[in-house]
Design a protein around this motif. Sequence first.
Motif, mmCIF file in Angstrom:
data_model
loop_
_atom_site.group_PDB
_atom_site.id
_atom_site.type_symbol
_atom_site.label_atom_id
_atom_site.label_comp_id
_atom_site.label_asym_id
_atom_site.label_seq_id
_atom_site.Cartn_x
_atom_site.Cartn_y
_atom_site.Cartn_z
ATOM 1 N N LEU A 44 -14.675 15.681 -5.902
ATOM 2 C CA LEU A 44 -14.126 15.615 -7.252
ATOM 3 C C LEU A 44 -13.098 16.732 -7.489
ATOM 4 C CD1 LEU A 44 -14.584 13.955 -9.847
ATOM 5 C CD2 LEU A 44 -16.172 15.724 -10.573
ATOM 6 N N VAL A 45 -13.432 17.903 -6.939
ATOM 7 C CA VAL A 45 -12.624 19.082 -7.207
ATOM 8 C C VAL A 45 -11.425 19.154 -6.268
ATOM 9 C CG1 VAL A 45 -12.681 21.588 -6.960
ATOM 10 C CG2 VAL A 45 -14.460 20.419 -8.235
ATOM 11 N N PRO B 199 -9.514 16.686 -4.191
ATOM 12 C CA PRO B 199 -9.287 15.302 -3.774
ATOM 13 C C PRO B 199 -8.587 15.211 -2.426
ATOM 14 C CG PRO B 199 -7.818 15.904 -5.568
ATOM 15 C CD PRO B 199 -8.780 17.025 -5.401
ATOM 16 N N ASN C 238 -5.730 20.307 -10.199
ATOM 17 C CA ASN C 238 -6.673 19.222 -10.442
ATOM 18 C C ASN C 238 -7.469 19.467 -11.718
ATOM 19 O OD1 ASN C 238 -8.236 16.981 -10.163
ATOM 20 N ND2 ASN C 238 -9.612 17.905 -8.651
ATOM 21 N N SER D 217 -8.002 17.500 -14.268
ATOM 22 C CA SER D 217 -8.886 16.416 -14.721
ATOM 23 C C SER D 217 -10.192 16.405 -13.933
ATOM 24 C CB SER D 217 -8.168 15.068 -14.608
ATOM 25 O OG SER D 217 -7.610 14.937 -13.327
ATOM 26 N N GLY D 218 -10.123 16.782 -12.642
ATOM 27 C CA GLY D 218 -11.341 16.839 -11.849
ATOM 28 C C GLY D 218 -12.307 17.880 -12.393
ATOM 29 N N GLN E 70 -13.731 16.916 -15.645
ATOM 30 C CA GLN E 70 -14.797 15.910 -15.530
ATOM 31 C C GLN E 70 -16.142 16.589 -15.306
ATOM 32 O OE1 GLN E 70 -13.820 12.658 -12.928
ATOM 33 N NE2 GLN E 70 -15.946 11.937 -12.948
#
Lengths: 268, 540
Positions: free
Chosen positions: B74-75, B77, B89, B91-92, B95
């Motif tokens: 996720l962190v 990609p 990143n 958005s990661g 999230q």
Amino acid sequence: MADTTTSTVALEETKAIDTKVDCRNINVFYGAKQAIFDVSMAIPSRSVTAFIGPSGCGKSTFLRCINRMNDTIESARVEGEVIIDGEDVNSAAVDPVLLRSRVGMVFQKPNPFPKTIYDNIAYGPRIHGLARSRDDLDEIVQNSLMRAGLWEEVKERLAEPGTGLSGGQQQRLCIARAIAVSPEVILMDEPCSALDPIATAKIEELIDELRERFCIVIVTHSMQQAARVSQRTAFFHLGKLVEVGDTEHIFTNPTDNRTQDYITGRFG
Amino acid sequence: MPELPGPLSFDDPEALARLKKRHAAERRFKFYGRLAISFALLFLGLLVVSIGSQAVAAFSHNKVVFHLPLEADLVAPNGPGDPAAVAENISGFYQLVREDLLATFPEAGETAARTRELNGLVTRLAVIPMARETSEHLDRLGETYRYRAPLSDDLDLYLKGKVAPEIDLRLDEITRVVRVRVGEGVEAVERLRLESASDFSVLREAMQRADTAMAEAGPDAGYSILLQHGANLVRLVPGETGETGETLFFEPLTGIPANLAGARPTARLILLPESARNVTDRQVAWTLALAEQGRIRSGLNWSLLTNADSTYPEIAGVLAAIVGSLFTMLVTSMIAIPIGVFAALYLEEYAPKNRVTDFIEVNINNLAAVPSIVFGLLGAAVFLNLLALPRSAPLVGGLVLGLLTLPTVIIASRAALRAVPPSIRSAALGLGASKTQTVFHHVLPLAAPGIMTGAIIGMARALGETAPLLLIGMVAFVAEVPSGPTDEATALPVLIYKWSTGAERAWEPNTAAAILVLLTFMVVMNAIAVFLRRRFERRW
């Protein structure tokens, strides 16, 4: 009529003495106003010449012609010749900077630089490149201070500011500073007017010693001072040179009535 | 010939009367003077107090503590070999934050709108520092990351008591929590009916007082009532009072409502209707629950000094503006000080006094009085349009402010040069120093403290200038610290102007804090000026 006579007298005497500075037909104007009228005078070397006269008579202005300090006043205009060693100082060939290294000046109010005593003295030799090394410079500083009779008083505190000295000491510092560039002529513009009698006596003593080596011109308001320190005296009145001659002669047997009146305190 | 009056006697009544009048005039004048100074001090005090008290709220900030598992896919990609992608990143990382919040408050998952409401606790861009730090330590992937995210500005203000007046009441013991259905058919909703030993007499009394106050305040006024016991919060549903008109119905916000039974909850009356605030009751409930769980820490708001500008007040900082201002001042000083000092030297020491120099002098004085916005227009026309220099850059700002400061520096320098006694010049000239030697060896060093003082005060004025910078585009939103005088940048006063026009409440303390930063710079500069004057001032 009297003017013509005095000029003649001055010219005649020129031949008799060992002339250092020869002033010929000096006229000075401040804008449209004329301050000095056709003054001619010979100033002998190795002696003290005193300029006396009432306030505003032009004696300081005339003094400043000798080292061209009038150049710094925008409205001033000087006509005539001031001849030192055969050279007219007003000619284009003579740079005022060099002239002033040969004709030193001491001002009415002691004006040491706000620097150390050492730097006050060393400034002139430095800008004129008189010292080759640090030792040379030290020697010049010491000799100058000795000749000005200040060495014993300040030798321990050469690094202290010159402005911290007393008024009389400051004035002697200024004289030492003038001596340091090895001038031939020293101009003094009322050097004692801001000093007390004791400091004045010291300066007068100093002037007497200095005349062994220098041609000294002193402007003074004190007739006693003129009588005490000078060998020759010039009396100015309203921008004109009234009379010039041996001090003794001027004070005991003046030719002109105006001189007589002034020195006896009837005017001025 | 008229006789001269004789000497006055000490008890002459007329003379005494005149004397009395004179003394009275003197006392009056002293009194007026003290009055004027008191007024000045009063207003200065008011200014400092009002700015200071507003800024206090910006000095500390509440942060939410997260323990986030840094899931590699996720962190990162693109895998651990691409730190730049990790740093970008956002958005990661966000999230991770959202998932953690949702795990803490599962009730927010009911609807998408409610989830968004929950996400409002922490703004998206708040994860930037975490993303940056992780990108520098990619070996930590898979570990748990302890991160303190700044709480959303409005909720932070709520915790600081700046959103609305609030009355907190300690209620009697709740004896029972009953789930009931209110309404008919599809519109029926589940509510809670709480039973209290005293039937909420304290609460009802407070509500009555609030109702009366709200009735006077106007039709839009209103309030919310939250009941809190630990991390469990319910809200009084307004307008539903049951069939008898007496029952108070509550709706669950977070936690387990049943836990209220047997507890003495705190009732929070927030005296501003939900529609008039930027924080919903639910968000308040979540925040209070987080605080109850020990996950909210208040700390010094260093990010105000270390961050660049942002659209979110909680992560906005003045650093970019400070750097922008410093670059601008650098250019300004390089223009204004040398040109100003040398112009003053020439005019004062060399230039002949004639009509031309008189004309120049008058115009320098006029130039000093030209409004700064005119310089801004000039800068825009000449530097941007004609010379095509970069817009919004400290280079152009510095040039404009340099022109603005130039007359001040010239005037101050001339005054300082004029204050050097002529006897010093005569002394140097008499020794055979040339004009230039006299000026540079003696006059300039003596005038230097005065010149520096004038220059610094001129610079301090330039530091506070806003109008000309607006005109050359230095008002741009700058989220990156500029790295050179040609980068896009903004300046402190412009940032203050921009923040002060911000819509959100939290900009207000931020603005005050930025003003304090600017004032600090000014005070420091003026202190340097005073120090220089004291230290290097020479007497003669």
